[in-house]
Design a protein around this motif. Structure first.
Motif, PDB file in Angstrom:
ATOM      1  N   UNK A 322       0.823  -1.209   0.000  1.00  0.00           N
ATOM      2  CA  UNK A 322       0.000   0.000   0.000  1.00  0.00           C
ATOM      3  C   UNK A 322       0.857   1.259   0.000  1.00  0.00           C
ATOM      4  N   UNK A 323       2.039   1.178   0.624  1.00  0.00           N
ATOM      5  CA  UNK A 323       2.927   2.336   0.672  1.00  0.00           C
ATOM      6  C   UNK A 323       3.452   2.757  -0.688  1.00  0.00           C
ATOM      7  N   UNK A 324       3.421   1.855  -1.657  1.00  0.00           N
ATOM      8  CA  UNK A 324       3.821   2.189  -3.023  1.00  0.00           C
ATOM      9  C   UNK A 324       2.621   2.601  -3.870  1.00  0.00           C
ATOM     10  N   UNK A 325       1.447   2.094  -3.518  1.00  0.00           N
ATOM     11  CA  UNK A 325       0.253   2.369  -4.323  1.00  0.00           C
ATOM     12  C   UNK A 325      -0.249   3.794  -4.111  1.00  0.00           C
ATOM     13  N   UNK A 326      -0.370   4.217  -2.852  1.00  0.00           N
ATOM     14  CA  UNK A 326      -0.935   5.533  -2.540  1.00  0.00           C
ATOM     15  C   UNK A 326      -0.142   6.673  -3.180  1.00  0.00           C
ATOM     16  N   UNK A 327       1.198   6.711  -3.060  1.00  0.00           N
ATOM     17  CA  UNK A 327       1.940   7.799  -3.734  1.00  0.00           C
ATOM     18  C   UNK A 327       1.735   7.812  -5.242  1.00  0.00           C
ATOM     19  N   UNK A 328       1.636   6.636  -5.862  1.00  0.00           N
ATOM     20  CA  UNK A 328       1.417   6.575  -7.303  1.00  0.00           C
ATOM     21  C   UNK A 328       0.090   7.208  -7.683  1.00  0.00           C
ATOM     22  N   UNK A 329      -0.957   6.890  -6.932  1.00  0.00           N
ATOM     23  CA  UNK A 329      -2.275   7.445  -7.231  1.00  0.00           C
ATOM     24  C   UNK A 329      -2.318   8.947  -6.970  1.00  0.00           C
ATOM     25  N   UNK A 330      -1.678   9.388  -5.883  1.00  0.00           N
ATOM     26  CA  UNK A 330      -1.656  10.819  -5.566  1.00  0.00           C
ATOM     27  C   UNK A 330      -0.919  11.610  -6.636  1.00  0.00           C
ATOM     28  N   UNK A 331       0.200  11.070  -7.111  1.00  0.00           N
ATOM     29  CA  UNK A 331       0.942  11.748  -8.170  1.00  0.00           C
ATOM     30  C   UNK A 331       0.145  11.780  -9.466  1.00  0.00           C
ATOM     31  N   UNK A 332      -0.638  10.723  -9.718  1.00  0.00           N
ATOM     32  CA  UNK A 332      -1.483  10.716 -10.902  1.00  0.00           C
ATOM     33  C   UNK A 332      -2.526  11.814 -10.859  1.00  0.00           C
ATOM     34  N   UNK A 333      -3.148  12.003  -9.695  1.00  0.00           N
ATOM     35  CA  UNK A 333      -4.137  13.070  -9.534  1.00  0.00           C
ATOM     36  C   UNK A 333      -3.476  14.434  -9.658  1.00  0.00           C
ATOM     37  N   UNK A 334      -2.296  14.593  -9.034  1.00  0.00           N
ATOM     38  CA  UNK A 334      -1.586  15.872  -9.092  1.00  0.00           C
ATOM     39  C   UNK A 334      -1.214  16.240 -10.518  1.00  0.00           C
ATOM     40  N   UNK A 335      -0.729  15.274 -11.285  1.00  0.00           N
ATOM     41  CA  UNK A 335      -0.368  15.533 -12.680  1.00  0.00           C
ATOM     42  C   UNK A 335      -1.595  15.948 -13.480  1.00  0.00           C
ATOM     43  N   UNK A 336      -2.717  15.277 -13.253  1.00  0.00           N
ATOM     44  CA  UNK A 336      -3.938  15.590 -13.990  1.00  0.00           C
ATOM     45  C   UNK A 336      -4.411  17.005 -13.702  1.00  0.00           C
ATOM     46  N   UNK A 337      -4.416  17.387 -12.433  1.00  0.00           N
ATOM     47  CA  UNK A 337      -4.896  18.716 -12.046  1.00  0.00           C
ATOM     48  C   UNK A 337      -3.944  19.806 -12.534  1.00  0.00           C
TER      49      UNK A 337
END
Length: 377
Positions: A322-337
């Motif tokens: 989970x520690x690798x999954x959450x940062x990946x998803x957060x960075x994906x949202x940040x890039x999109x915004x």
């Protein structure tokens, strides 16, 4: 079209592909999960069944039924089930990419439409009063000296992309520079409407999936090796590129504004000078390619996550911790915004400062008439 061609090609060549054999030790070391051994407990097999291997580019764990044609010590490179999963993943990736690109263009277009009020106010007021109505121009003159420092200029450009990436003074400076260079006889040219047309043209290019992007996908799928955390580190790539592109575009605005301020400080009438010299390798189109790649890579990260989740389950060893999954998803949202509200609007206005105007310079019917006329010459 490219998506359909790839799927059709895989269907045609699936027979020869399944007959390709590779050494067993190579397959064992290039797996996304550790190969279970005979002494592993039964609970391990229940948690990580044979189907939890990456179906793209590697054989299924413990799969031997399809390897009867391979010599002893070798295993198939891909099975029929792996090819089936590959078809599904290609479809998921294409759908996610189109959705992400459309979302970015819609949100970015909404941001750009907010500049319409600036365009209307500029076109409706006398030319002699335009500089007086923008206090930011006076503020620039006071800070022009210390902003000439390359380090300070780049730092300001980097942080400016996070807030007020384009101000009214920026808009006026770039608009006047474009009109002076490309349509000086029409000072009331609708610069905003022109930008919206160029955005529509560029959208057709961004939403597509080029062959080199698919090569990139295949390359990183093959690097999905247990213990490397490939997709975690890969998630940083679109964010880093996006911040670099945003800083570069902001720096171009800063440089153009400084040039104008220097000329006006001498009592001269000046406007920003469009030139390809401002861009990397004298090619403004590179920025579009980078944005295309960033959006595709971000789509790849998110699509791969949901594909693994739906295919193998959240507790699959391929999913990682989970520690690798959450940062990946957060960075994906940040890039999109960030791409939607900052980088894309910056791209639309700053790339007008190239030496040549873009394809959307004329209305569609005028453009078609010019094309017909040119072909008839």
């Amino acid at each position: 079209m490219l998506l359909g061609f790839i799927s059709l090609l895989l269907t045609v060549v699936q027979g020869p592909i399944t007959k390709i054999c590779i050494p067993d030790d190579v397959a064992s070391h290039m797996l996304p999960c550790k190969m279970p051994t005979s002494h592993v407990s039964e609970s391990y097999h229940r948690r990580y069944p044979p189907q939890t291997v990456n179906s793209i580019g590697k054989r299924l764990l413990l799969e031997s039924s399809t390897g009867q044609h391979c010599a002893q010590g070798k295993v198939p490179l891909l099975s029929l089930e792996a090819l089936h999963h590959l078809h599904i993943f290609i479809f998921v990736l294409a759908v996610v990419h189109v959705i992400f690109c459309a979302t970015t263009m819609v949100l970015g277009g909404a941001k750009i439409r907010q500049w319409k009020k600036w365009e209307d106010s500029i076109r409706n007021e006398p030319v002699s009063r335009r500089n007086e109505s923008v206090p930011e121009l006076a503020e620039r003159k006071e800070t022009v000296h210390w902003r000439k420092s390359a380090i300070v200029s780049w730092m300001m450009s980097f942080f400016k992309q996070f807030y007020g990436s384009v101000t009214k003074s920026d808009y006026i400076t770039l608009r006047e520079g474009f009109i002076a260079a490309h349509c000086a006889s029409n000072p009331k040219f609708d610069f905003h409407n022109y930008m919206m047309r160029t955005l529509e043209v560029d959208f057709k290019k961004v939403v597509g999936i080029s062959w080199y992007l698919w090569l990139f996908v295949v390359f990183f799928l093959l690097l999905d090796v247990e213990g490397w955390h490939t997709y975690f580190w890969l998630a940083f790539l679109p964010l880093i590129l996006l911040l670099l592109v945003g800083a570069k575009l902001e720096h171009i605005i800063t440089r153009l504004a400084q040039e104008v301020d220097d000329e006006k400080a001498k009592g001269l009438e000046a406007s920003a000078t469009p030139s390809d010299e401002h861009f990397w390798f004298r090619r403004p189109s590179i920025v579009l390619y980078l944005i295309h790649f960033i959006l595709f890579q971000n789509s790849f990260e998110i699509a791969f996550f949901f594909w693994i989740w739906s295919t193998y389950g959240f507790n699959s060893c391929i999913m990682e911790k989970l520690g690798y999954i959450i940062p990946r998803l957060l960075m994906g949202v940040l890039v999109q915004v960030l791409c939607s509200y900052s980088t894309l609007p910056l791209y639309v206005i700053v790339t007008q400062m190239g030496s040549m105007f873009k394809e959307g310079m004329f209305q569609q019917h005028v453009h078609q008439s010019l094309v017909v006329w040119a072909r008839g010459q």
